[in-house]
Motif scaffolding. Structure first.
Motif, PDB file in Angstrom:
ATOM      1  N   LEU A 138      49.688  22.756  27.480  1.00 35.35           N
ATOM      2  CA  LEU A 138      49.867  21.134  27.319  1.00 35.35           C
ATOM      3  C   LEU A 138      50.940  20.710  26.648  1.00 35.35           C
ATOM      4  O   LEU A 138      51.614  19.575  27.026  1.00 35.35           O
ATOM      5  CB  LEU A 138      48.559  20.913  26.463  1.00 35.35           C
ATOM      6  CG  LEU A 138      48.425  19.340  26.050  1.00 35.35           C
ATOM      7  CD1 LEU A 138      48.304  18.351  27.071  1.00 35.35           C
ATOM      8  CD2 LEU A 138      47.126  19.125  25.090  1.00 35.35           C
ATOM      9  N   PRO A 143      48.331  13.993  29.608  1.00 33.10           N
ATOM     10  CA  PRO A 143      48.979  15.074  28.534  1.00 33.10           C
ATOM     11  C   PRO A 143      49.383  14.216  27.344  1.00 33.10           C
ATOM     12  O   PRO A 143      49.050  14.881  26.266  1.00 33.10           O
ATOM     13  CB  PRO A 143      49.922  15.490  29.583  1.00 33.10           C
ATOM     14  CG  PRO A 143      50.321  14.806  30.474  1.00 33.10           C
ATOM     15  CD  PRO A 143      49.242  13.905  30.873  1.00 33.10           C
ATOM     16  N   MET A 155      58.217  17.990  28.238  1.00 32.46           N
ATOM     17  CA  MET A 155      58.809  17.886  29.651  1.00 32.46           C
ATOM     18  C   MET A 155      58.663  16.347  30.226  1.00 32.46           C
ATOM     19  O   MET A 155      59.730  15.831  30.562  1.00 32.46           O
ATOM     20  CB  MET A 155      58.336  18.759  30.707  1.00 32.46           C
ATOM     21  CG  MET A 155      58.906  20.449  30.346  1.00 32.46           C
ATOM     22  SD  MET A 155      60.813  20.030  30.020  1.00 32.46           S
ATOM     23  CE  MET A 155      60.626  20.710  28.099  1.00 32.46           C
ATOM     24  N   ALA A 156      57.352  15.901  29.805  1.00 36.64           N
ATOM     25  CA  ALA A 156      57.208  14.528  30.449  1.00 36.64           C
ATOM     26  C   ALA A 156      58.125  13.663  29.440  1.00 36.64           C
ATOM     27  O   ALA A 156      58.862  12.662  30.003  1.00 36.64           O
ATOM     28  CB  ALA A 156      55.679  14.185  30.173  1.00 36.64           C
ATOM     29  N   ASP A 216      51.644  11.076  33.531  1.00 42.21           N
ATOM     30  CA  ASP A 216      52.223  11.781  32.226  1.00 42.21           C
ATOM     31  C   ASP A 216      51.210  11.138  31.277  1.00 42.21           C
ATOM     32  O   ASP A 216      51.164  11.619  29.961  1.00 42.21           O
ATOM     33  CB  ASP A 216      53.400  11.143  31.978  1.00 42.21           C
ATOM     34  CG  ASP A 216      54.550  12.034  32.945  1.00 42.21           C
ATOM     35  OD1 ASP A 216      54.323  13.074  33.454  1.00 42.21           O
ATOM     36  OD2 ASP A 216      55.618  11.593  33.262  1.00 42.21           O
ATOM     37  N   GLU A 243      54.136  22.003  26.485  1.00 37.01           N
ATOM     38  CA  GLU A 243      55.123  22.106  27.543  1.00 37.01           C
ATOM     39  C   GLU A 243      55.374  20.626  28.534  1.00 37.01           C
ATOM     40  O   GLU A 243      56.209  20.429  28.725  1.00 37.01           O
ATOM     41  CB  GLU A 243      55.117  23.515  28.159  1.00 37.01           C
ATOM     42  CG  GLU A 243      56.356  23.484  29.264  1.00 37.01           C
ATOM     43  CD  GLU A 243      57.438  23.633  28.329  1.00 37.01           C
ATOM     44  OE1 GLU A 243      57.581  24.157  26.994  1.00 37.01           O
ATOM     45  OE2 GLU A 243      58.622  23.788  29.089  1.00 37.01           O
ATOM     46  N   ARG A 244      53.953  20.566  28.908  1.00 36.48           N
ATOM     47  CA  ARG A 244      53.745  19.539  29.975  1.00 36.48           C
ATOM     48  C   ARG A 244      54.162  18.184  29.084  1.00 36.48           C
ATOM     49  O   ARG A 244      54.838  17.343  29.782  1.00 36.48           O
ATOM     50  CB  ARG A 244      52.219  19.154  30.086  1.00 36.48           C
ATOM     51  CG  ARG A 244      52.015  18.232  31.262  1.00 36.48           C
ATOM     52  CD  ARG A 244      52.640  18.377  32.810  1.00 36.48           C
ATOM     53  NE  ARG A 244      52.341  17.396  33.669  1.00 36.48           N
ATOM     54  CZ  ARG A 244      52.869  16.074  33.568  1.00 36.48           C
ATOM     55  NH1 ARG A 244      53.678  15.748  32.674  1.00 36.48           N
ATOM     56  NH2 ARG A 244      52.212  15.270  34.457  1.00 36.48           N
ATOM     57  N   ALA A 301      60.879  14.630  27.626  1.00 32.96           N
ATOM     58  CA  ALA A 301      62.283  15.006  28.139  1.00 32.96           C
ATOM     59  C   ALA A 301      62.904  14.194  29.543  1.00 32.96           C
ATOM     60  O   ALA A 301      63.983  13.709  29.630  1.00 32.96           O
ATOM     61  CB  ALA A 301      62.383  16.430  28.236  1.00 32.96           C
ATOM     62  N   ARG A 302      61.845  14.224  30.527  1.00 32.43           N
ATOM     63  CA  ARG A 302      62.184  13.676  31.725  1.00 32.43           C
ATOM     64  C   ARG A 302      62.520  12.179  31.712  1.00 32.43           C
ATOM     65  O   ARG A 302      63.438  11.393  32.090  1.00 32.43           O
ATOM     66  CB  ARG A 302      61.308  13.810  32.702  1.00 32.43           C
ATOM     67  CG  ARG A 302      61.259  15.154  33.411  1.00 32.43           C
ATOM     68  CD  ARG A 302      60.193  15.381  34.362  1.00 32.43           C
ATOM     69  NE  ARG A 302      60.238  14.435  35.599  1.00 32.43           N
ATOM     70  CZ  ARG A 302      60.636  14.955  36.736  1.00 32.43           C
ATOM     71  NH1 ARG A 302      61.338  16.044  36.893  1.00 32.43           N
ATOM     72  NH2 ARG A 302      60.923  13.928  37.756  1.00 32.43           N
TER      73      ARG A 302
END
Lengths: 472, 215
Positions: A45, A248, A51-52, A245, A47-48, A54-55
Motif C-alpha cells: 500500500l 490508496p 508512487m502516486a 489514486d 509503495e502504491r 511521486a508521479r
C-alpha cells in the motif's frame, strides 16, 4: 526568541506539557501500529501511495493546468497566488465582492501559513474556526501545536476553564460530552449565519477536478455546504493524477494520522450547486498557493518534500517533537516535516536551526506513508546551512556558517593529513588537555550539556609503543 | 494578479529539471468472500458506533417507525425520492412527523439547523472493507439531509455492498460522472480533540442508524 535551542529547555521543563504530549503520542503510535500490523500489506500500500505522489510531483506543472481546466469546466473558479499576501488578497477580494462579513472555517494548514484569520479581522471580517481543536485554540489565542490535532498540548482541565470563561451559561465541567455539546451549540449558530465557508483540501484530483476533504466532525462538510460561498485553499503540491489514486491515499492518510481505517466523512466536491439542487454553495473558489513550493521544486532531491500528505505520523513518532511539543518549533509546520519544509519555504537564514533539531534516528522515515527521505533531506539542509555557494536551491544557504567551526574543521583536516601535526597535537592534549577549563571557547557548547572528558596521560600511539608495537 | 502569478508559478515549475515518472505498482484493496461481505460491513459499522438493523424491502418503513419511536418527533425526508414517496403514501399518525426537504436551503434554514430530529437518505452503495456508506446527493436528495439532523437514518440495499472503494469507482465509472458532491460516511460525527476522548455528534449527526435491506 528565534532559536530552537533557546526555546526547547522551556518546554522540557514544563511537566504538564510533557505529560500531555507523551500520553497523546503514545496513544497515536500504538493505534497506527495496529492499523499496519501486516508488513506485506503495509509495504504494498505504501509503495502504491508513494508512487502516486511521486508521479504527481514529477508531472506537477501539467497536472496543475489539467486541474485548473477541469475545475473551470465544472464551474469552480481557480485562482493562483505566488505568496501568502497574494492569497489573502484574493480571499478578501472574493469575500468583499460577495459582501461577506463572517466566514466559518474548516481546518486548513494553508490558512495558518497565510495567517488568514488575523488578516481578515484586520479588514472587518470575522473568521470562526469550527474544527473543535481549532475552535479551542482560537479561544485561547494560540497557534496549532500539531497539524492534525491542533490542541493536543491542552488537557481537559485547561479546556474546561477556557470554555467556562468564554461560553455563556456554561460552568466549569471536565465532562467531554458536555464540552463537545457546548461547542456544537455555539458553532451551529455560527454556521447558520456565516456568509462564506473556507476549507483546505487533502487531495485535488487533476483527472476530474474533484476536491477531496477528510474529517471526522462534519464541520468540514458544513463549511463547504451550508454557506452560499465556499473558498478552498490548497498548496500547489496537494495533487493526485487520477481518481484511482484517491483510494490508496485515503487508506494511508487516516491510518497514519490517527490510526483510523477511514475518517467518518470523506467529502468529494466537484462543482458548485447545480440548477435544481436544493443546497450547496452557489459559488466555489479554489486558491492555489505557491509560497516557496515552486522553489523547492527546482532541486531534484529537495522536491521529494512536496510528496507530503500532512498526516503528522512523522511528528507522532519523533522523539524530539514528543518532548518539546509543536510550539517550540515556532513555525506553522512542526516536527520532522516542518524541519525540512520550513527552512525551504522561509529560508535557512530565518529557520536554519530547524534541521539541526533532530537526532537523525530515522523513526520518521520508517513511518512516512509516502516515503519522504526525511533524514537525507535533514542532512542535505544542514549541509546547505553551512556551505554558501554549494547550490542556489535554498534561500539563506550558508547563513549558519561560523568562523569558529570553519577554523576548527580546517585544523582537524590539517592534523589528519599531516602525521607530524597529529603526533604533536595528541601528545600536547595528553599532557595539557586536563588543564583546559571546561568553559574554554570552542569547548563551551559541548560541555554546557556534557561533562568534559578526561584525557589519558599518554596517547594511543605511546600506549601501543609501550606494549611493543613499533609500527602501526 | 492571478494571471501573472499563474505564469510565474508554472514558469518556475517548467524551468526545473524533469525527472523520470515512476511506474505505478500494482496494488489490490482487500477482497472478501461473498458470504462474509455483508457481515463484515454491518459489524464494522457497529464498531464505528452506528446502529445497524437488517430489514426486508416490505418491512423497512415499519422498522423505521420502531427505531425512531421515543427518539424523534420529526423525520425529514426527500419527497421526490423512492423512499420519500413510499413513506408519504404509508405513514401512521403516531409516527414522527414527516418534514419534506422540498425547497432550497435558503428557505428552510431554520428548520434544517434547529427544527428536525432525524433525516432519511438512501445510500447508493456500501463498502465492506471500512464499513462505509456511499451517499450520492442530487436534486431529489439534498446534501444537508444527512448532516444537520441529530439522527441520520440511511437505507442501503445489501446487493449494493461491495468489497472496496477502487472496485466501486471502477464498476460505476466514477471518473467520467462525478456529481456535485459524493460523501463517504463511516459512523456518526465524532471528535477526539479533547484528550483523545471520543465524543459523538460534535457537528453532524450524533446517531447513525443504518437499515440494511436484504434483497
Amino acid at each position: 526568541m528565534s532559536d530552537f535551542t533557546q526555546r526547547a529547555p522551556i518546554a522540557l521543563n514544563d511537566p504538564t506539557l510533557r505529560r500531555n504530549f507523551r500520553r497523546a503520542m503514545d496513544g497515536l503510535m500504538s493505534k497506527r501500529a495496529a492499523q499496519f500490523a501486516d508488513p506485506a500489506a503495509w509495504a504494498a500500500l505504501r509503495e502504491r501511495g508513494a508512487m502516486a505522489k511521486a508521479r504527481a510531483v514529477a508531472r506537477l506543472p501539467e497536472l496543475l493546468e489539467q486541474l485548473e481546466a477541469k475545475c473551470t469546466a465544472n464551474g469552480i473558479h481557480v485562482h493562483w497566488a505566488e505568496t501568502t499576501a497574494q492569497a489573502n488578497a484574493i480571499v478578501l477580494g472574493i469575500l468583499q465582492k460577495a459582501g461577506a462579513k463572517k466566514v466559518i472555517k474548516g481546518k486548513s494548514m494553508v490558512s495558518e501559513e497565510m495567517e488568514l484569520n488575523h488578516f481578515l479581522e484586520g479588514h472587518g471580517i470575522k473568521a470562526v474556526e469550527s474544527d473543535l481543536g481549532e475552535y479551542i485554540i482560537q479561544l485561547a489565542h494560540e497557534a496549532p501545536s500539531h497539524i492534525v490535532m491542533p490542541c493536543i498540548h491542552k488537557n481537559k482541565g485547561e479546556i474546561a476553564q477556557l470554555f467556562a470563561d468564554n461560553i455563556d451559561g456554561l460552568g466549569y465541567t471536565e465532562d467531554v460530552d458536555a464540552l463537545t455539546a457546548a461547542a456544537r451549540r455555539v458553532l451551529r449558530d455560527e454556521f447558520a449565519t456565516a456568509d462564506a465557508g473556507i476549507s483546505g483540501v487533502n487531495v485535488a484530483v487533476a483527472e476530474t477536478g474533484t476536491l477531496v476533504l477528510v474529517e471526522n466532525e462534519g464541520n468540514g462538510r458544513l463549511s463547504t455546504t451550508l454557506p452560499p460561498l465556499h473558498i478552498a485553499l490548497m498548496g500547489i503540491e496537494k495533487l493526485a493524477e487520477t481518481l484511482d489514486d484517491v483510494a490508496p491515499l485515503l487508506s494511508l492518510l487516516p491510518r497514519s494520522a490517527t490510526g483510523q481505517p477511514i475518517t467518518t466523512y470523506v467529502n468529494m466536491i466537484t462543482s458548485p450547486r447545480k440548477p435544481g439542487e436544493k443546497d450547496g454553495p452557489q459559488a466555489v473558489h479554489l486558491v492555489l498557493l505557491d509560497s516557496g513550493r515552486s522553489r523547492v521544486y527546482a532541486d531534484e532531491q529537495l522536491r521529494d518534500t512536496l510528496r507530503c500528505i500532512r498526516c503528522g505520523a512523522c511528528m507522532n513518532h519523533c522523539p524530539v517533537y514528543t518532548r518539546v511539543g509543536g510550539h517550540t518549533y515556532k513555525f506553522v509546520y512542526p516536527g520532522p516535516i516542518g524541519k525540512i519544509l520550513t527552512p525551504q519555504l522561509e529560508g535557512l537564514d530565518c529557520a536554519g536551526d530547524q534541521p539541526h533539531a533532530s537526532t537523525l534516528c530515522n523513526a520518521c522515515v520508517e513511518v512516512c506513508p509516502v516515503k519522504i527521505p526525511l533524514a537525507d533531506l535533514l542532512v542535505r539542509l544542514r549541509t546547505e546551512s553551512v556551505h554558501s555557494g554549494h547550490s542556489q536551491a535554498v534561500k539563506g544557504a550558508g547563513s549558519r556558517r561560523s568562523l569558529h567551526e570553519t577554523l576548527s574543521w580546517r585544523g582537524w583536516q590539517f592534523m589528519y593529513a599531516h602525521p607530524w601535526a597529529y603526533g604533536l597535537a595528541t601528545r600536547l592534549m595528553a599532557r595539557l588537555g586536563n588543564l583546559i577549563p571546561a568553559k574554554a571557547p570552542l569547548m563551551r557548547q559541548w560541555t554546557s550539556v556534557r561533562t568534559k572528558p578526561k584525557f589519558a596521560g599518554k596517547t594511543l600511539h605511546e600506549l601501543a609503543r609501550d606494549k611493543g608495537f613499533d609500527h602501526e | 494578479m492571478s494571471e501573472t502569478a499563474r505564469a510565474n508559478i508554472l514558469g518556475r515549475l517548467r524551468a526545473a529539471r524533469r525527472t523520470s515518472i515512476p511506474a505505478l505498482p500494482a496494488w489490490d484493496a482487500p477482497a472478501y468472500a461473498v458470504d462474509e461481505r455483508i457481515g463484515r460491513f454491518c459489524q464494522l459499522l457497529e464498531t464505528l458506533h452506528a446502529e445497524v438493523h437488517r430489514v426486508t424491502e416490505a418491512g423497512w418503513p415499519q422498522q423505521l417507525r420502531t427505531v425512531l419511536a421515543g427518539r424523534a418527533a420529526s423525520l425529514m425526508v426527500a419527497p421526490e425520492t423512492e423512499s420519500g414517496r413510499r413513506l408519504a403514501a404509508d405513514w401512521s399518525q403516531d409516527a414522527p412527523r414527516l418534514v419534506p426537504y422540498d425547497r432550497p436551503v435558503e428557505e428552510m434554514k431554520t428548520t434544517l439547523v434547529h427544527g428536525v430530529d432525524a433525516g432519511l437518505t438512501t445510500a447508493v452503495a456500501g463498502i465492506a472493507e471500512t464499513g462505509t456508506l456511499v451517499l450520492w446527493p442530487d436534486a431529489a436528495e439534498p446534501r444537508l439531509l444527512s448532516l444537520l439532523p441529530p439522527i441520520h437514518v440511511a437505507l442501503v440495499r445489501a446487493s449494493t455492498v461491495v468489497d472496496n472503494l477502487p472496485e466501486l469507482m471502477r464498476d460505476q465509472g466514477w471518473s467520467s460522472r462525478m456529481p456535485t458532491n459524493v460523501v463517504l460516511v463511516s459512523g456518526p460525527s465524532k471528535t477526539a480533540d479533547i484528550e483523545q476522548t471520543l465524543a459523538y455528534g460534535v457537528h453532524g449527526p450524533k446517531e447513525l442508524v443504518v437499515l440494511v435491506i436484504e434483497d
